[in-house]
Motif scaffolding. Sequence first.
Motif, PDB file in Angstrom:
ATOM      1  N   HIS A   5     -28.609  26.479  -1.515  1.00 20.06           N
ATOM      2  CA  HIS A   5     -30.066  26.550  -1.322  1.00 20.06           C
ATOM      3  C   HIS A   5     -30.739  27.236  -2.513  1.00 20.06           C
ATOM      4  O   HIS A   5     -31.805  26.796  -2.960  1.00 20.06           O
ATOM      5  CB  HIS A   5     -30.413  27.275  -0.018  1.00 20.06           C
ATOM      6  CG  HIS A   5     -30.097  26.491   1.208  1.00 20.06           C
ATOM      7  ND1 HIS A   5     -30.809  25.374   1.587  1.00 20.06           N
ATOM      8  CD2 HIS A   5     -29.131  26.661   2.141  1.00 20.06           C
ATOM      9  CE1 HIS A   5     -30.300  24.880   2.705  1.00 20.06           C
ATOM     10  NE2 HIS A   5     -29.267  25.642   3.062  1.00 20.06           N
ATOM     11  N   VAL A   6     -30.123  28.284  -3.007  1.00 19.73           N
ATOM     12  CA  VAL A   6     -30.679  28.986  -4.173  1.00 19.73           C
ATOM     13  C   VAL A   6     -30.637  28.072  -5.392  1.00 19.73           C
ATOM     14  O   VAL A   6     -31.630  27.945  -6.126  1.00 19.73           O
ATOM     15  CB  VAL A   6     -29.918  30.307  -4.428  1.00 19.73           C
ATOM     16  CG1 VAL A   6     -30.317  30.912  -5.774  1.00 19.73           C
ATOM     17  CG2 VAL A   6     -30.174  31.297  -3.310  1.00 19.73           C
ATOM     18  N   SER A   9     -33.225  25.343  -5.064  1.00 20.56           N
ATOM     19  CA  SER A   9     -34.578  25.883  -5.267  1.00 20.56           C
ATOM     20  C   SER A   9     -34.867  26.105  -6.748  1.00 20.56           C
ATOM     21  O   SER A   9     -35.936  25.731  -7.245  1.00 20.56           O
ATOM     22  CB  SER A   9     -34.737  27.202  -4.500  1.00 20.56           C
ATOM     23  OG  SER A   9     -34.613  26.980  -3.119  1.00 20.56           O
ATOM     24  N   VAL A  12     -35.198  22.591  -8.488  1.00 21.64           N
ATOM     25  CA  VAL A  12     -36.458  21.897  -8.200  1.00 21.64           C
ATOM     26  C   VAL A  12     -37.649  22.634  -8.817  1.00 21.64           C
ATOM     27  O   VAL A  12     -38.509  22.010  -9.457  1.00 21.64           O
ATOM     28  CB  VAL A  12     -36.650  21.704  -6.680  1.00 21.64           C
ATOM     29  CG1 VAL A  12     -38.045  21.196  -6.348  1.00 21.64           C
ATOM     30  CG2 VAL A  12     -35.590  20.740  -6.134  1.00 21.64           C
ATOM     31  N   LEU A  13     -37.707  23.941  -8.654  1.00 20.09           N
ATOM     32  CA  LEU A  13     -38.821  24.703  -9.240  1.00 20.09           C
ATOM     33  C   LEU A  13     -38.824  24.614 -10.766  1.00 20.09           C
ATOM     34  O   LEU A  13     -39.879  24.450 -11.382  1.00 20.09           O
ATOM     35  CB  LEU A  13     -38.770  26.166  -8.794  1.00 20.09           C
ATOM     36  CG  LEU A  13     -39.180  26.427  -7.345  1.00 20.09           C
ATOM     37  CD1 LEU A  13     -38.876  27.869  -6.952  1.00 20.09           C
ATOM     38  CD2 LEU A  13     -40.652  26.115  -7.144  1.00 20.09           C
TER      39      LEU A  13
END
Length: 150
Positions: A5-6, A9, A12-13
């Motif tokens: 998940h990290v 994230s 994508v960011l």
Amino acid sequence: MLLEHVLLSVHVLGGIVFVGGSAVATSLFPRYAPALDGEGRSRDVAVALHRITGGYAVFGLIVPLVGMIMAGVQGRMDEIWIIVSMVLTAAAALLLATQIYPRQRQALADPGDGDSARLRQLSMVSGFYNLAWAIVVVLMIVRPGSGAGA
């Protein structure tokens, strides 16, 4: 699971902020680059866009790096959509480093040297850069050959 998940994230960011920022800057630069006709041109805006192109490109290196780490963690490095995305990412990076950024620098240094034709070529190359990233985004969504679907 938390690690994935990290990584996702950050991936994508980073893509939105850094790759998106460089894509916008490369697209807008030819419009504002100094030229003999002078209409709608702003050297200050062009200089800022050139800085964004280079700076965001450097920070944007985190996107493929984190993407490869994530694909490795997930055991997906052999999936076609990952491989094609990596090839397109390398092609986009090559365009940026060897064509776009140097042509922007040249346009700022010598605005009168074949300006309109040179800026049209820069627009075209920037379009290919952005098209490569658009295809990568589609591949990230569709994930052909992943076996998992979207």
